[in-house]
Design an enzyme around this catalytic site. Structure first.
Site, PDB file in Angstrom:
ATOM      1  N   ARG A  47     -46.095  69.138 -12.336  1.00 18.22           N
ATOM      2  CA  ARG A  47     -45.207  70.128 -11.420  1.00 18.22           C
ATOM      3  C   ARG A  47     -45.565  71.608 -11.625  1.00 18.22           C
ATOM      4  NH1 ARG A  47     -40.735  71.870 -12.798  1.00 18.22           N
ATOM      5  NH2 ARG A  47     -39.904  69.924 -13.886  1.00 18.22           N
ATOM      6  N   LYS A 196     -51.836  72.980   9.172  1.00 19.97           N
ATOM      7  CA  LYS A 196     -52.626  73.204  10.206  1.00 19.97           C
ATOM      8  C   LYS A 196     -54.067  73.299  10.096  1.00 19.97           C
ATOM      9  CE  LYS A 196     -48.345  72.961  11.696  1.00 19.97           C
ATOM     10  NZ  LYS A 196     -47.292  74.254  11.902  1.00 19.97           N
TER      11      LYS A 196
HETATM   12  C1  LIG Z   1     -46.575  74.845  11.172  1.00 17.54           C
HETATM   13  C2  LIG Z   1     -46.244  76.514  10.960  1.00 17.54           C
HETATM   14  C3  LIG Z   1     -45.383  76.455   9.881  1.00 17.54           C
HETATM   15  C4  LIG Z   1     -44.721  75.535   9.024  1.00 17.54           C
HETATM   16  O1  LIG Z   1     -45.488  74.623   8.437  1.00 17.54           O
HETATM   17  P1  LIG Z   1     -44.878  73.140   7.849  1.00 17.54           P
HETATM   18  O2  LIG Z   1     -46.015  72.617   7.209  1.00 17.54           O
HETATM   19  O3  LIG Z   1     -44.548  72.343   9.253  1.00 17.54           O
HETATM   20  O4  LIG Z   1     -43.939  73.332   7.118  1.00 17.54           O
HETATM   21  C5  LIG Z   1     -45.087  77.929   9.765  1.00 17.54           C
HETATM   22  N1  LIG Z   1     -45.769  78.840  10.392  1.00 17.54           N
HETATM   23  C6  LIG Z   1     -46.655  78.552  11.436  1.00 17.54           C
HETATM   24  C7  LIG Z   1     -46.923  79.611  12.158  1.00 17.54           C
HETATM   25  C8  LIG Z   1     -46.926  77.237  11.721  1.00 17.54           C
HETATM   26  O5  LIG Z   1     -47.477  76.984  12.897  1.00 17.54           O
END
Ligand SMILES: *Cc1c(COP(=O)(O)O)cnc(C)c1O
Length: 374
Positions: A47, A196
């Protein structure tokens, strides 16, 4: 070094034990002490840190031009750690069209916890200036925004924030360091959903905070990472680092394909308006051209008519998958108002597209037939 080279070589070292070129995944949660009791190899308990997470953090810091980085279990965990590093009573200025989860966590968790939050039009520097007349600890920006692709002038906000003594955090998820380096423009913290484009294949959740310097604010974020423990697994850290290796080439293709699709949509008789900062008609085009190396792989458009016409287009696509999220190899299409719920400000005829790595001619043909057959 060019960013393509950095993406391949950042934190890339053959394994000293086996010579493995691709890094091993270290699943161990605990690490051996020396006879003296020290941890000379730098790892104690997973962790706190572990080899895969440390390598990912090192690579992200190098790519963003920062001094330190902290990896989290999701983009929202990363954003949450930034807000938790503030103190009750602190004021945050945030965009009124921030990523839906960020807006929600500010309203539902951090306002009750004691943060004061002002939501403004962040693409309007006059609103930023007047919001900063009240003492402010942090300005949160996200550009281009979701789902209207509004562009915030990063250097402009930074100048106003610095004059007012506020720190600036920038959610760089949609651009990645390949297209936008906010730390070079004076931003203090960059935040990512590595879920993403960094991961790039719709198969991991992850988040990251990169700091320009190892400041007290970042040290607090590091404490929250380690003590609260919203950290990625070694496998997810490994996959995110693997994603970084091809990121420059994937981003280039995402942006080229998005530009091609935006061109089709802008000329299409069934489309009311296209939101893509690469189009010269986009209101944020000049600022985007100044601060982004390319215009990204995300766009949205409004279908002529209303909700039903937009839903019908989404129903007719064959190559695009009807799904939320973004940044993977597969193109996705989403009726954004449906996912945002009853209080959404998003136009009912808007579809958001994450443009993938399929051949752009196939993507164009598919959207064209979906728009035509109405
Ligand atoms: C998807 C996204 C997030 C959040 O990410 P998670 O991994 O789903 O918690 C934050 N900011 C933007 C611009 C995103 O596209």
């Amino acid at each position: 070094m060019h960013i393509e080279t950095l993406a391949v070589h950042a934190a890339q070292r053959p394994d000293p034990v086996t010579g493995a070129v691709a890094p091993p995944i270290s699943l161990s949660t605990t690490f051996e002490r020396d006879a003296s009791g020290a941890y000379s190899r730098g790892f104690e308990y997973s962790r706190d840190t572990n080899p895969n997470r440390a390598a990912l953090e090192e690579a992200m810091a190098l790519l963003e031009g920062g001094e330190a980085a902290a990896a989290f279990s999701s983009g929202m965990a990363a954003a949450t750690a930034v807000f938790q590093a503030l103190a009750p009573g602190d004021r945050v200025v945030a965009p009124n069209d921030a990523y839906m989860g960020v807006g929600k966590v500010l309203r539902d968790v951090f306002q009750p916890w004691g943060l004061e939050v002002a939501f403004i039009d962040m693409d309007d520097l006059a609103q930023v200036r007047s919001a900063l007349e009240t003492p402010t600890r942090l300005v949160w920006i996200e550009t281009p925004s979701n789902p209207l692709l509004k562009v915030t002038d990063i250097a402009g906000v930074v100048a106003l924030a610095k004059a007012a003594g506020a720190a600036v955090a920038c959610d760089n998820t949609w651009c990645t360091p390949i297209f936008q380096r906010p730390l070079d423009l004076g931003v203090d913290l960059v935040v990512h959903a590595t879920t993403k484009y960094i991961g790039g294949h719709h198969d991991i959740l992850g988040g990251m905070v990169v700091s320009k310097a190892d400041t007290p604010l970042f040290k607090r974020i590091r404490e929250i990472q380690i003590q609260a423990g919203a950290v990625p697994s070694p496998f997810e850290a490994w996959l995110a680092l693997r994603g970084i290796r091809t990121l420059p080439f994937r981003m280039r293709a995402h942006a080229d394909h998005a530009m091609a699709l935006a061109g089709l949509l802008a000329a299409h008789p069934a489309v009311e308006v296209v939101h893509y900062p690469g189009l010269p008609t986009h209101p944020g085009h000049d600022v985007a051209a100044r601060q982004m190396r390319a215009f990204g792989g995300m766009l949205s458009f409004q279908v002529k008519g209303g909700r039903d016409e937009a839903m019908a287009v989404a129903a007719r696509v064959r190559l695009f998958t009807r799904a939320t999220s973004l940044g993977g190899v597969e193109s996705l299409i989403e009726h954004r108002a449906s996912v945002e719920g009853p209080h959404t400000q998003t136009p009912a005829n808007l579809l958001r597209v994450s443009v993938g790595l399929e051949h752009p001619d196939d993507l164009i043909a598919d959207l064209d037939q979906a728009l035509r057959d109405g």
